[in-house]
Each structure stands twice: as structure tokens, then as C-alpha cells.
Design a protein around this motif. Sequence first.
Motif, PDB file in Angstrom:
ATOM      1  N   GLY A  64       0.702  -1.227   0.086  1.00 24.23           N
ATOM      2  CA  GLY A  64      -0.031   0.108   0.080  1.00 24.23           C
ATOM      3  C   GLY A  64       0.803   1.383  -0.051  1.00 24.23           C
ATOM      4  O   GLY A  64       2.173   1.296   0.144  1.00 24.23           O
ATOM      5  N   THR A  65       0.320   2.443  -0.119  1.00 18.69           N
ATOM      6  CA  THR A  65       0.812   3.670  -0.209  1.00 18.69           C
ATOM      7  C   THR A  65       1.056   4.183   1.303  1.00 18.69           C
ATOM      8  O   THR A  65       1.682   5.227   1.458  1.00 18.69           O
ATOM      9  CB  THR A  65       0.275   4.659  -1.153  1.00 18.69           C
ATOM     10  N   LYS A  66       0.295   3.608   2.187  1.00 18.48           N
ATOM     11  CA  LYS A  66       0.291   4.261   3.565  1.00 18.48           C
ATOM     12  C   LYS A  66       0.241   3.037   4.503  1.00 18.48           C
ATOM     13  O   LYS A  66      -0.341   1.953   4.350  1.00 18.48           O
ATOM     14  CB  LYS A  66      -0.802   5.213   3.689  1.00 18.48           C
ATOM     15  N   LEU A  67       0.836   3.152   5.621  1.00 18.03           N
ATOM     16  CA  LEU A  67       0.764   1.769   6.552  1.00 18.03           C
ATOM     17  C   LEU A  67      -0.519   2.199   7.345  1.00 18.03           C
ATOM     18  O   LEU A  67      -0.852   3.177   7.801  1.00 18.03           O
ATOM     19  CB  LEU A  67       1.993   1.851   7.502  1.00 18.03           C
ATOM     20  N   GLU A  68      -1.064   0.959   7.421  1.00 23.86           N
ATOM     21  CA  GLU A  68      -2.102   0.750   8.416  1.00 23.86           C
ATOM     22  C   GLU A  68      -1.710   0.938  10.032  1.00 23.86           C
ATOM     23  O   GLU A  68      -0.518   0.662  10.281  1.00 23.86           O
ATOM     24  CB  GLU A  68      -2.993  -0.516   8.269  1.00 23.86           C
ATOM     25  N   PRO A  69      -2.623   1.338  10.833  1.00 19.89           N
ATOM     26  CA  PRO A  69      -2.133   1.610  12.239  1.00 19.89           C
ATOM     27  C   PRO A  69      -1.234   0.236  12.881  1.00 19.89           C
ATOM     28  O   PRO A  69      -0.483   0.342  13.489  1.00 19.89           O
ATOM     29  CB  PRO A  69      -3.258   1.787  12.959  1.00 19.89           C
ATOM     30  N   PHE A  96       5.248   0.869   1.011  1.00 25.68           N
ATOM     31  CA  PHE A  96       5.902   1.184   0.008  1.00 25.68           C
ATOM     32  C   PHE A  96       6.372   2.794   0.195  1.00 25.68           C
ATOM     33  O   PHE A  96       7.582   2.817  -0.092  1.00 25.68           O
ATOM     34  CB  PHE A  96       5.260   1.082  -1.670  1.00 25.68           C
ATOM     35  N   CYS A  97       5.600   3.726   0.300  1.00 30.21           N
ATOM     36  CA  CYS A  97       5.896   4.923   0.600  1.00 30.21           C
ATOM     37  C   CYS A  97       5.099   5.536   1.577  1.00 30.21           C
ATOM     38  O   CYS A  97       4.196   6.465   1.148  1.00 30.21           O
ATOM     39  CB  CYS A  97       6.019   5.674  -0.875  1.00 30.21           C
ATOM     40  N   ASP A  98       5.614   5.612   2.803  1.00 27.22           N
ATOM     41  CA  ASP A  98       5.048   6.208   3.911  1.00 27.22           C
ATOM     42  C   ASP A  98       6.026   7.033   4.688  1.00 27.22           C
ATOM     43  O   ASP A  98       6.213   6.520   5.652  1.00 27.22           O
ATOM     44  CB  ASP A  98       3.956   5.418   4.829  1.00 27.22           C
ATOM     45  N   ALA A 111      16.561   6.519  15.041  1.00 25.92           N
ATOM     46  CA  ALA A 111      17.341   5.938  13.876  1.00 25.92           C
ATOM     47  C   ALA A 111      18.036   7.111  13.279  1.00 25.92           C
ATOM     48  O   ALA A 111      17.747   8.503  13.385  1.00 25.92           O
ATOM     49  CB  ALA A 111      16.309   5.443  12.788  1.00 25.92           C
ATOM     50  N   THR A 112      19.016   6.914  12.437  1.00 22.48           N
ATOM     51  CA  THR A 112      19.877   8.017  11.644  1.00 22.48           C
ATOM     52  C   THR A 112      19.316   8.662  10.357  1.00 22.48           C
ATOM     53  O   THR A 112      19.625   9.712  10.169  1.00 22.48           O
ATOM     54  CB  THR A 112      21.263   7.463  11.547  1.00 22.48           C
ATOM     55  N   PHE A 113      18.598   7.930   9.643  1.00 20.84           N
ATOM     56  CA  PHE A 113      18.188   8.162   8.405  1.00 20.84           C
ATOM     57  C   PHE A 113      16.817   7.500   8.071  1.00 20.84           C
ATOM     58  O   PHE A 113      16.571   6.382   8.528  1.00 20.84           O
ATOM     59  CB  PHE A 113      19.389   7.989   7.149  1.00 20.84           C
ATOM     60  N   ILE A 114      16.320   7.771   6.942  1.00 19.62           N
ATOM     61  CA  ILE A 114      15.085   7.123   6.235  1.00 19.62           C
ATOM     62  C   ILE A 114      15.288   6.944   4.649  1.00 19.62           C
ATOM     63  O   ILE A 114      15.922   7.729   4.046  1.00 19.62           O
ATOM     64  CB  ILE A 114      13.732   7.827   6.384  1.00 19.62           C
ATOM     65  N   ARG A 115      14.875   6.163   4.256  1.00 19.82           N
ATOM     66  CA  ARG A 115      14.734   6.126   2.684  1.00 19.82           C
ATOM     67  C   ARG A 115      13.213   6.601   2.050  1.00 19.82           C
ATOM     68  O   ARG A 115      12.377   6.171   2.959  1.00 19.82           O
ATOM     69  CB  ARG A 115      14.779   4.670   2.562  1.00 19.82           C
ATOM     70  N   VAL A 116      13.262   7.228   1.292  1.00 14.49           N
ATOM     71  CA  VAL A 116      11.981   7.939   0.676  1.00 14.49           C
ATOM     72  C   VAL A 116      11.811   7.640  -0.910  1.00 14.49           C
ATOM     73  O   VAL A 116      12.556   8.279  -1.500  1.00 14.49           O
ATOM     74  CB  VAL A 116      12.108   9.509   0.815  1.00 14.49           C
ATOM     75  N   PRO A 117      11.286   6.393  -1.286  1.00 11.02           N
ATOM     76  CA  PRO A 117      10.940   5.997  -2.407  1.00 11.02           C
ATOM     77  C   PRO A 117      10.540   6.589  -3.405  1.00 11.02           C
ATOM     78  O   PRO A 117      10.715   6.952  -4.386  1.00 11.02           O
ATOM     79  CB  PRO A 117      10.234   4.881  -2.201  1.00 11.02           C
ATOM     80  N   VAL A 118       9.320   7.826  -3.168  1.00  6.95           N
ATOM     81  CA  VAL A 118       8.793   8.681  -3.742  1.00  6.95           C
ATOM     82  C   VAL A 118       8.906  10.171  -3.273  1.00  6.95           C
ATOM     83  O   VAL A 118       8.154  10.517  -2.350  1.00  6.95           O
ATOM     84  CB  VAL A 118       7.441   8.308  -4.203  1.00  6.95           C
ATOM     85  N   PHE A 119       9.983  11.034  -3.560  1.00 14.61           N
ATOM     86  CA  PHE A 119      10.135  12.386  -3.099  1.00 14.61           C
ATOM     87  C   PHE A 119       9.681  13.379  -4.012  1.00 14.61           C
ATOM     88  O   PHE A 119       8.954  14.228  -3.601  1.00 14.61           O
ATOM     89  CB  PHE A 119      11.498  12.353  -2.622  1.00 14.61           C
ATOM     90  N   PRO A 132       4.343  13.111  -5.232  1.00  9.82           N
ATOM     91  CA  PRO A 132       5.313  13.809  -4.562  1.00  9.82           C
ATOM     92  C   PRO A 132       5.260  14.098  -3.039  1.00  9.82           C
ATOM     93  O   PRO A 132       4.107  14.638  -2.762  1.00  9.82           O
ATOM     94  CB  PRO A 132       5.947  15.145  -5.246  1.00  9.82           C
ATOM     95  N   CYS A 133       6.058  13.800  -2.194  1.00 14.32           N
ATOM     96  CA  CYS A 133       5.851  14.374  -0.646  1.00 14.32           C
ATOM     97  C   CYS A 133       6.891  15.325  -0.097  1.00 14.32           C
ATOM     98  O   CYS A 133       6.953  15.643   1.217  1.00 14.32           O
ATOM     99  CB  CYS A 133       6.108  13.076   0.234  1.00 14.32           C
TER     100      CYS A 133
END
Length: 264
Positions: A64-69, A96-98, A111-119, A132-133
Amino acid sequence: MAKLDLLEKKSIFGMIHTLALPGTMDYCGDMTKVIDRALADLHAMQNAGVDAVIVENFCDHPAGTKLEPEQMAALTAVATVVAREATIPVGIDAAFCDPMASLAIAVAVGATFIRVPVFVDTVVTSDGIVKPCARELQRYRKLLGAENIALLCDIQTKHTFMLSSAISIEESALMATECGADALIITGAHTGSASPLETIRRVREVTKLPLIAGSGVNAQNAADQLSLVEAAIVGSAMKPHGKAEEPIDEALAAKLMQSVKACR
């Protein structure tokens, strides 16, 4: 912008692909198994000399494009334990991209960093159109006081199709640079497929940001890939059959790191 020292020494970011989380079709019904696998993968990669790890719910299908709770709660639980036991930096990728979830979890677990698949791109996925986010994420980053958490941002990422094929990889790189990415990730079309060297060269010509190969790096091609980028994200090359649901094989991870060390 955040400075990530890992991007100064041809680092390898190893993937902790969590087993399927609650609320998804392949969840095994036991969070203990999910956490135990994540820790086993962490220890195998640390022993092999991997430089950092990314905790990602890659096995949650359909993506999905957003995580469920329930997913967000479970991913936070796994990341908390991983971060507590890790002796190397930890990053988060809420697939996938939240990125808002990724950033919130990163703040919570240190945490030190995050990955952003769709920026900055607009892409089509199996779950629909992802927009885009960058603006929203930078606002949220400021709100959380999380400017120290680096944003590793994909451009024209794998497993997606650009909504407009008229946008070049150079234009995506320029937009991501202008929108405050701390590093750019370049991938092949799918997990396990190498980032095209020519694509990396094209991006290098238009930005001074650190570049990361986001897929397909292995012991055989590490020298070629790392000659053009500052780091690589590796998962499937450290698994017996290259499948996300498999555990990390410490011997394969060590073989990869031998090749990487020869490049440094």
C-alpha cells in the motif's frame, strides 16, 4: 540538510526485510518470529561488516502507499529492538512509500536516516498513483525537530512507472536536490536488477549530492557500481536465492563485503 558520514567511504546499507506484519495477507500470526528474524539478519550483517541497516516491511503484500495502524505499530516494535541491539546506524523505510511514518518511527527509535522511495516524482504503482511528498515531509521534519535525520531519496524508483515519461532522470535529480534531499538513490527497474551505470553518470552530471546504488549490487559488480556512487543498498545479494522473505546468509554477506573493501 543532514550530513551522513556513511556516505564518505563506499558504505553498504544492508536490508532487514521484515517478515509480513499484522494486517497483511502473509502475516504468520506471531510477532516473536518477526522480531527474531530481524535480529538474526542484523547480527549476520554486523558480523559480516555491513556499515548500516535499513528496517523495511518489504514483505507486506499487496503493498500500500500508507501504513495501516497495526503495520506502523509492528514496524516500530521491530525497529525498536533492532536499534537497541545495533552497533551500526539504523534507517527506516515504511514501504511502499509512507515517509511520514518512516520519519516518526525514526524519531521514536533513534534512527539515523530514512529512505524515501517517492520524493519529487509522480509514479504509478499497483496501489495507484503516488504523488511527491517533498514539501509535506520537509514540513513534518521541521515540526519534529528531526533535521538531523537524513533523507535518502529515490528518483524514478524501481517497481513504479513515471506518470509522465517526458520527465528525465536529470530533471528528477535536480528537483530532489532543490527540495532538500540529503542523498539520491538510483535503482534498476526491479529488486535485484542493477542500477544502470549510464543512468548514474547522467545524474552525477547535474548534482553534487551523494549518490547511492539502490538495487542489484553484488560481489561480482560491486567494483563497477561503487566506482560511481558513494554507497549501495543491498538485500537480495545476501540471501541464498535472492528472495526478500529469506534470511540473510552471513557467508554471502561476508563475500560481498570482501569485494566492497577492495574498492575502498
